[in-house]
Write an enzyme that holds these catalytic residues in place. Structure first.
Site, PDB file in Angstrom:
ATOM      1  CE  LYS A  94      -3.869   0.507   2.782  1.00 44.58           C
ATOM      2  NZ  LYS A  94      -4.570   0.759   4.056  1.00 44.58           N
ATOM      3  CB  THR A 122     -15.149   4.692  15.885  1.00 43.42           C
ATOM      4  OG1 THR A 122     -15.292   5.617  14.823  1.00 43.42           O
ATOM      5  CG2 THR A 122     -16.406   4.660  16.726  1.00 43.42           C
ATOM      6  CG  PHE A 152     -17.666  13.294  13.356  1.00 37.19           C
ATOM      7  CD1 PHE A 152     -18.511  12.524  14.137  1.00 37.19           C
ATOM      8  CD2 PHE A 152     -16.790  14.165  13.994  1.00 37.19           C
ATOM      9  CE1 PHE A 152     -18.493  12.628  15.524  1.00 37.19           C
ATOM     10  CE2 PHE A 152     -16.769  14.281  15.380  1.00 37.19           C
ATOM     11  CZ  PHE A 152     -17.632  13.508  16.151  1.00 37.19           C
ATOM     12  CD  GLU A 171     -16.144   3.834   3.501  1.00 31.91           C
ATOM     13  OE1 GLU A 171     -16.489   3.305   2.449  1.00 31.91           O
ATOM     14  OE2 GLU A 171     -15.856   3.207   4.528  1.00 31.91           O
ATOM     15  CE  LYS A 222     -17.019   7.891  14.505  1.00 33.54           C
ATOM     16  NZ  LYS A 222     -16.944   8.395  13.195  1.00 33.54           N
ATOM     17  N   GLY A 263     -25.187  -0.040   5.702  1.00 37.35           N
ATOM     18  CA  GLY A 263     -24.067  -0.979   5.659  1.00 37.35           C
ATOM     19  C   GLY A 263     -22.786  -0.214   5.888  1.00 37.35           C
ATOM     20  CB  CYS A 277     -18.911   3.557  10.252  1.00 38.37           C
ATOM     21  SG  CYS A 277     -17.242   4.074   9.838  1.00 38.37           S
ATOM     22  CE  LYS A 335     -15.484  -0.395  12.630  1.00 39.42           C
ATOM     23  NZ  LYS A 335     -15.281   0.641  13.618  1.00 39.42           N
ATOM     24  NE  ARG A 368     -14.340  -1.702   4.810  1.00 40.71           N
ATOM     25  CZ  ARG A 368     -13.540  -0.847   5.448  1.00 40.71           C
ATOM     26  NH1 ARG A 368     -12.692  -1.299   6.343  1.00 40.71           N
ATOM     27  NH2 ARG A 368     -13.612   0.440   5.188  1.00 40.71           N
TER      28      ARG A 368
HETATM   29  C1  UDX Z   1     -20.720   6.975   8.568  1.00 37.22           C
HETATM   30  C2  UDX Z   1     -20.954   8.318   9.278  1.00 37.22           C
HETATM   31  O1  UDX Z   1     -21.812   9.144   8.499  1.00 37.22           O
HETATM   32  C3  UDX Z   1     -19.653   9.006   9.553  1.00 37.22           C
HETATM   33  O2  UDX Z   1     -19.875  10.194  10.282  1.00 37.22           O
HETATM   34  C4  UDX Z   1     -18.762   8.072  10.358  1.00 37.22           C
HETATM   35  O3  UDX Z   1     -17.556   8.659  10.646  1.00 37.22           O
HETATM   36  C5  UDX Z   1     -18.583   6.747   9.629  1.00 37.22           C
HETATM   37  O4  UDX Z   1     -19.850   6.184   9.354  1.00 37.22           O
HETATM   38  P1  UDX Z   1     -20.221   6.140   6.100  1.00 37.22           P
HETATM   39  O5  UDX Z   1     -20.190   4.750   6.637  1.00 37.22           O
HETATM   40  O6  UDX Z   1     -19.164   6.550   5.122  1.00 37.22           O
HETATM   41  O7  UDX Z   1     -20.156   7.207   7.282  1.00 37.22           O
HETATM   42  O8  UDX Z   1     -21.618   6.297   5.363  1.00 37.22           O
HETATM   43  P2  UDX Z   1     -22.961   7.166   5.440  1.00 37.22           P
HETATM   44  O9  UDX Z   1     -23.016   8.074   4.278  1.00 37.22           O
HETATM   45  O10 UDX Z   1     -23.156   7.782   6.757  1.00 37.22           O
HETATM   46  O11 UDX Z   1     -24.042   6.008   5.182  1.00 37.22           O
HETATM   47  C6  UDX Z   1     -24.076   4.850   5.997  1.00 37.22           C
HETATM   48  C7  UDX Z   1     -25.110   3.866   5.522  1.00 37.22           C
HETATM   49  O12 UDX Z   1     -26.420   4.335   5.769  1.00 37.22           O
HETATM   50  C8  UDX Z   1     -25.087   3.521   4.042  1.00 37.22           C
HETATM   51  O13 UDX Z   1     -25.232   2.136   3.900  1.00 37.22           O
HETATM   52  C9  UDX Z   1     -26.288   4.242   3.463  1.00 37.22           C
HETATM   53  O14 UDX Z   1     -26.813   3.626   2.318  1.00 37.22           O
HETATM   54  C10 UDX Z   1     -27.244   4.180   4.635  1.00 37.22           C
HETATM   55  N1  UDX Z   1     -28.246   5.251   4.636  1.00 37.22           N
HETATM   56  C11 UDX Z   1     -27.860   6.535   4.824  1.00 37.22           C
HETATM   57  C12 UDX Z   1     -29.590   4.930   4.472  1.00 37.22           C
HETATM   58  O15 UDX Z   1     -29.964   3.770   4.297  1.00 37.22           O
HETATM   59  N2  UDX Z   1     -30.504   5.950   4.524  1.00 37.22           N
HETATM   60  C13 UDX Z   1     -30.159   7.237   4.714  1.00 37.22           C
HETATM   61  O16 UDX Z   1     -31.060   8.085   4.760  1.00 37.22           O
HETATM   62  C14 UDX Z   1     -28.795   7.554   4.861  1.00 37.22           C
END
Ligand code: UDX
Length: 433
Positions: free
Chosen positions: A35, A121, A152, A155, A204, A257, A260, A263, A327
């Site tokens: 990496k 986290t 926070f 992705e 967090k 999914g 974050c 888990k 994931r």
């Molecule tokens: C999340 C948090 O937002 C972030 O602050 C933290 O640091 C890490 O976890 P992330 O996992 O990148 O970030 O994705 P996010 O955009 O928050 O979406 C998480 C999941 O929720 C996705 O699977 C998304 O499809 C789902 N989701 C989100 C819904 O099903 N409905 C929604 O209205 C919003």
């Protein structure tokens, strides 16, 4: 300032890159040699909009470099960010072994005052554990401070979220460390929350748990909508105008999914348990999320009757758009369940196919959405990538064996789909058949 970031995953890489962009002298470290070699040659280990350009620019301008030698990174810095993984154990508890190992390595390497910042986290009280490990292993007379500075970022928008965060949380019990952290984040305009280490760690976990609960709440409402003939999109819109609620994270679908939410929700339930609190609300959040995937599979079974001889087209594999991350993607469970029934799966995703290949078997991966549609008995939409919103619906109809779509992300308008001659089933809205 001289900064090192240990761990070059989503959080570490974004942090290192943005801190370099702000003008600091940054080393990013990771034990994965391959990496690191790729990063030093401008090849990104993850797909993240804007990351490659920023890494390349900062390497060129000599503010950023990468090493697989943690000790080199530790010696370089006044401030050391720990951004290593905090994976779940089989029990749902957070496994802190990587953080603990890095803390020990820091202690054994440092010879002068350092601020050690943990960004991953982690359960409440991890800061104290890190303090203890370093305190027990550091050379006599060497001073240090531990800071909790949770990340926070999401992705898909990691760089933007790191450059323009909603807030910056600094948990510390030393004035000196707080002043140094304020200097680090000086160029970023965002509310600064200064607090004790435990509160920072809890901010967090509580934030992620709350967002996950918001999603499960709207998914539960979607079930009521289906049973009562209401429309969850309208319900969410109507709720969202209330400033105390807001529209964000009220998108019903096939469940959350990613690495974050699933888990972190489990970990927070465990942490609460360890403090003697039964966090029933969060348990329900988790259960509803699991149900959501099962209900989607059930919709497919109810619609197709006999899945065994059917060709199922899948649009979208990543857990959400703008990432190649697979994931805990709901697509994995859904596809595997359908395969158990004998379905033949064809799939396309704009970015996640390579990663999907290492998780899923017996799938015909296609070069685009239209190839997926060729001869398909049914099309399942699992990730709301923008390009799926702009597909030529007439062309899709002409390519499919049956004009039948089950949309797990509610990206099309049911009436429009009906006009185009589709049977269209979505989440929390009336089916049009
Ligand atoms: C999340 C948090 O937002 C972030 O602050 C933290 O640091 C890490 O976890 P992330 O996992 O990148 O970030 O994705 P996010 O955009 O928050 O979406 C998480 C999941 O929720 C996705 O699977 C998304 O499809 C789902 N989701 C989100 C819904 O099903 N409905 C929604 O209205 C919003």
């Amino acid at each position: 300032m001289k900064i090192s970031v240990i761990g070059s995953g989503y959080v570490g890489l974004s942090t290192a890159t943005v801190l370099a962009e702000l003008g600091n002298d940054v080393i990013g470290a990771d034990i994965d040699k391959d990496k690191i070699e790729k990063l030093n040659n401008g090849i990104m280990p993850i797909f993240e909009p804007g990351l490659k350009e920023l890494v390349e620019r900062n390497i060129k301008e000599k503010r950023l470099r990468f090493t697989y030698d943690n000790k080199e990174a530790i010696q370089h810095a006044e401030i050391i960010f720990i951004c290593v993984g905090t994976p779940p154990k089989a029990t749902g508890e957070t496994d802190l072994k990587y953080i603990e190992a890095v803390a020990k390595e820091i202690a054994e390497t440092v010879g002068s005052y350092k601020v050690i910042v943990h960004k991953s986290t982690v359960p409440v009280e991890t800061g104290e554990k890190v303090q203890k490990i370093i305190g027990e292993n550091v050379k006599e007379g060497v001073d240090f401070d531990v800071v909790s500075n949770p990340e926070f970022l999401r992705e898909g928008t990691a760089i933007k979220d790191t450059m323009e965060p909603d807030r910056i949380v600094i948990g510390a019990d030393s004035e000196k460390a707080v002043e140094i952290m304020k200097k680090v984040y000086g160029p970023i305009k965002a509310p600064l929350i200064i607090t004790d280490i435990r509160s920072a760690e809890l901010i967090k976990h509580a934030s992620n748990a709350f967002l996950a609960t918001k999603i499960s709440f709207i998914n539960a409402v979607a079930q009521i909508c289906e049973l009562s003939g209401a429309d969850v999109e309208k319900v969410a819109e109507g709720m969202g105008y209330d400033k105390r609620i807001m529209r964000a994270f009220l998108n019903a679908g096939i469940g959350y999914g990613g690495f974050c939410f699933p888990k972190d929700v489990q970990a927070f339930i465990k942490i609460s348990e360890q403090y003697g609190y039964d966090f029933q609300l969060l348990k329900a959040t988790h259960d509803i999320n699991e149900q959501q995937k099962e209900l989607f599979v059930q919709k497919v079974k109810n619609t197709l009757k006999d899945i065994g001889d059917k060709k199922i087209g899948i649009l979208g594999l990543s857990f959400k758009p703008n990432t190649d991350d697979m994931r805990f993607a709901p697509s994995v469970y859904i596809i595997q369940e359908l395969q158990k029934e004998g379905a033949k799966i064809k799939a396309y995703d704009p970015e996640a196919i390579e990663r999907a290949k290492s998780i899923l078997n017996d799938i015909e991966f296609c070069k685009d959405s239209y190839e997926v549609c060729e001869g398909a008995d049914i099309l399942l939409l699992l990730t709301e990538w923008n390009e799926f919103k702009e597909l030529d619906i007439k062309k899709i109809k002409s390519l499919m064996k049956n004009p039948l779509i089950i949309d797990g992300r509610n990206i099309y308008n049911p009436e429009d789909m009906q006009k185009e001659g589709f049977s269209y089933i979505s989440i929390g809205r009336k089916d049009v058949v």
